[in-house]
Design a protein around this motif. Structure first.
Motif, short mmCIF file in Angstrom:
data_model
loop_
_atom_site.label_atom_id
_atom_site.label_comp_id
_atom_site.label_asym_id
_atom_site.label_seq_id
_atom_site.Cartn_x
_atom_site.Cartn_y
_atom_site.Cartn_z
N THR A 98 0.81 -1.22 0.00
CA THR A 98 0.00 0.00 0.00
C THR A 98 0.85 1.27 0.00
O THR A 98 2.02 1.26 0.38
N ALA A 99 0.22 2.36 -0.39
CA ALA A 99 0.89 3.66 -0.40
C ALA A 99 1.35 4.06 0.99
O ALA A 99 2.45 4.60 1.16
N SER A 100 0.55 3.80 2.00
CA SER A 100 0.94 4.20 3.36
C SER A 100 2.23 3.50 3.79
O SER A 100 3.06 4.10 4.48
N LEU A 103 5.30 4.99 1.55
CA LEU A 103 5.76 6.31 1.96
C LEU A 103 6.78 6.25 3.09
O LEU A 103 7.53 7.20 3.30
N THR A 126 -3.63 3.82 -3.16
CA THR A 126 -3.07 5.16 -3.25
C THR A 126 -4.21 6.13 -3.50
O THR A 126 -4.84 6.10 -4.55
N SER A 127 -4.44 7.00 -2.55
CA SER A 127 -5.52 7.99 -2.71
C SER A 127 -5.07 9.07 -3.68
O SER A 127 -3.88 9.22 -3.96
N SER A 129 -4.91 12.15 -3.09
CA SER A 129 -4.04 13.10 -2.39
C SER A 129 -2.64 12.54 -2.17
O SER A 129 -1.69 13.30 -2.01
N GLN A 130 -2.46 11.21 -2.20
CA GLN A 130 -1.14 10.60 -2.03
C GLN A 130 -0.40 10.43 -3.35
O GLN A 130 0.81 10.25 -3.36
N ARG A 131 -1.14 10.47 -4.44
CA ARG A 131 -0.58 10.13 -5.76
C ARG A 131 0.68 10.89 -6.11
O ARG A 131 1.69 10.30 -6.49
N ARG A 133 2.86 12.49 -4.21
CA ARG A 133 3.98 12.15 -3.32
C ARG A 133 4.53 10.75 -3.63
O ARG A 133 5.74 10.55 -3.66
N VAL A 134 3.64 9.80 -3.87
CA VAL A 134 4.06 8.44 -4.20
C VAL A 134 4.84 8.43 -5.51
O VAL A 134 5.89 7.79 -5.62
N ASN A 150 -5.73 2.95 -6.67
CA ASN A 150 -6.46 3.19 -5.43
C ASN A 150 -7.14 1.91 -4.94
O ASN A 150 -7.67 1.87 -3.84
#
Length: 172
Positions: A98-100, A103, A126-127, A129-131, A133-134, A150
């Motif tokens: 996952t994105a979390s 990161l 990946t939300s 808003s995270q895209r 940064r990821v 996502n």
């Protein structure tokens, strides 16, 4: 093609590789569940993981008139780049989660010393808003190929994220 970390019978894996080339106009193979332990012996014939995957790699490379690209997905980063240096793959997935988690996780040092074309990351959940940064982090971590979605279990790859048109054809 699932390999069950080198424990799936080699004949079944090679048969499936051949079937995909027969059924579809493809330019390579994605090996799922690739082992990270090259010296482990698999099967009753004393074949090591490295030799097991080398036979698959050779089969893909010798497909005439087609692409010859092989991506290996161990699901977890290897401590070394053995899959690329033997070689038994042209590209290795060094992250699938996952994105979390992405990161906050650092890739193994060897990843930064290989060409980015040899490195992939599969980043789930990946939300929007995270895209950004990821994607920026994937470039900093030397991932030449990135799939950002996502979606999540049970099948993270069965839909396109709502931000797909902004991401494709590359992570920006």
């Amino acid at each position: 093609v699932m390999t069950d970390y080198g424990t799936r019978p080699l004949s079944a894996v090679l048969r499936e590789v051949d079937e995909y080339y027969r059924w579809y106009h493809i330019d390579g193979i994605f090996l799922d569940e690739m082992s990270n332990y090259p010296t482990t012996v698999v099967g009753s014939n004393g074949l090591t993981v490295a030799r097991y995957y080398r036979q698959i790699y050779d089969r893909v490379k010798h497909k005439s008139g087609r692409g010859h690209y092989l991506v290996g997905n161990p699901g977890a980063p290897a401590a070394t780049s053995w899959q690329l240096t033997k070689p038994v793959a042209d590209n290795v997935v060094v992250f699938e989660d996952t994105a979390s988690i992405y990161l906050h996780r650092t890739p193994p040092d060897w990843v930064l010393h290989r060409p980015s074309s040899e490195i992939s990351a599969l980043i789930k959940r990946t939300s929007g808003s995270q895209r950004h940064r990821v994607c920026a982090l994937s470039r900093a971590r030397n991932a030449g190929y990135v799939d950002v979605t996502n979606d999540g279990p049970p099948n993270s790859w069965d839909t396109l994220p709502p931000y797909w048109s902004q991401v494709a054809p590359h992570c920006t």
